[in-house]
Scaffold this active site. Sequence first.
Site, PDB file in Angstrom:
ATOM      1  CG  ASP A  17      -2.242   0.688   1.000  1.00  0.00           C
ATOM      2  OD1 ASP A  17      -2.233   1.879   0.618  1.00  0.00           O
ATOM      3  OD2 ASP A  17      -3.282   0.045   1.198  1.00  0.00           O
ATOM      4  CE1 TYR A  68     -13.765   2.266  -8.893  1.00  0.00           C
ATOM      5  CE2 TYR A  68     -16.042   1.522  -9.043  1.00  0.00           C
ATOM      6  CZ  TYR A  68     -14.767   1.390  -8.528  1.00  0.00           C
ATOM      7  OH  TYR A  68     -14.486   0.372  -7.643  1.00  0.00           O
ATOM      8  CB  THR A  76     -15.203   0.156   2.792  1.00  0.00           C
ATOM      9  OG1 THR A  76     -15.457   0.549   1.422  1.00  0.00           O
ATOM     10  CG2 THR A  76     -15.209  -1.370   2.880  1.00  0.00           C
ATOM     11  CG  ASP A 133       2.232   5.136  -6.850  1.00  0.00           C
ATOM     12  OD1 ASP A 133       1.247   4.647  -7.462  1.00  0.00           O
ATOM     13  OD2 ASP A 133       2.622   6.303  -7.055  1.00  0.00           O
ATOM     14  CB  VAL A 134      -0.664   0.006  -8.096  1.00  0.00           C
ATOM     15  CG1 VAL A 134      -0.793  -0.828  -6.828  1.00  0.00           C
ATOM     16  CG2 VAL A 134      -1.792   1.040  -8.195  1.00  0.00           C
TER      17      VAL A 134
END
Length: 267
Positions: A39, A161, A198, A65-66
């Site tokens: 993460d 999205y 969440t 950081d993807v």
Amino acid sequence: MSVPALHGRTALVTGGARGLGQGMAQALARAGASVVVADVLDEEAAETARVLAKEGVTAGSVHLDVTDEAGWEAAVAATVEQLGGLDVLVNNAGVEVTALVTEIDPADLRRMLDVNVVGTALGMKHGLRAMRPGGAAGTGGSIVNVSSVAATIAFPGIAGYSATKSAVDRMTRIAAAEAGKLGYGVRVNCVYPGLVPTAMGMKLAVDCAGIGLFDSPQAAVEAVVAQTPSGRLGEVADMADAVVFLASDAARFVNGTGLAVDGGMGS
């Protein structure tokens, strides 16, 4: 008959510091896997790993950081070094920015594309390279990408999205076909989570109300529930258990597909 068990397996979970990713890391660990939590939230990721370790699981954390390819190379290398291999990769990290189509901000859209699409693509790239014969791990495995029910429905306010999560679905299927044709021994699947309360899920409800699509965040949530045959929102455990299944030998002949974990909302 196989049951979802991952004893002796090693896993890397992106976006694993909190929310769905944290639940997925916990579920994989409880199924017997050793886990590295990746993460950008270093302290939260380390704390999640510490909690897992207290339960007797081999666990660690790594900054990732993807969107950064060098970061992926380092994270995969660290996982192989810490755990002795890489059998399961969960590409969970993602971002969502709510907007009407008439109000889409190019910077927000590019951010979602960068994290949700580029980030997942880089994860598959380096996961497959590590898992395939001759790779750093080299024993095959399973990649589970996190798409969304947004890839299968037309819900207002999330056009950008939805586009990125639809891309995750398509990339998943193509990666599975390539891995199979080239003999990598890696299954690639995705899950379509429904709305889960969440922080990210509830922000979506607040934002949808904020742009005038619903009278209140509660009305937005009620609209989702009304479209869901199961009559409720999803829970973190619903999504986490699905990931464990796809990562396990119980899903050994499940490949190149998407598993809807949405209570029927996308049916």
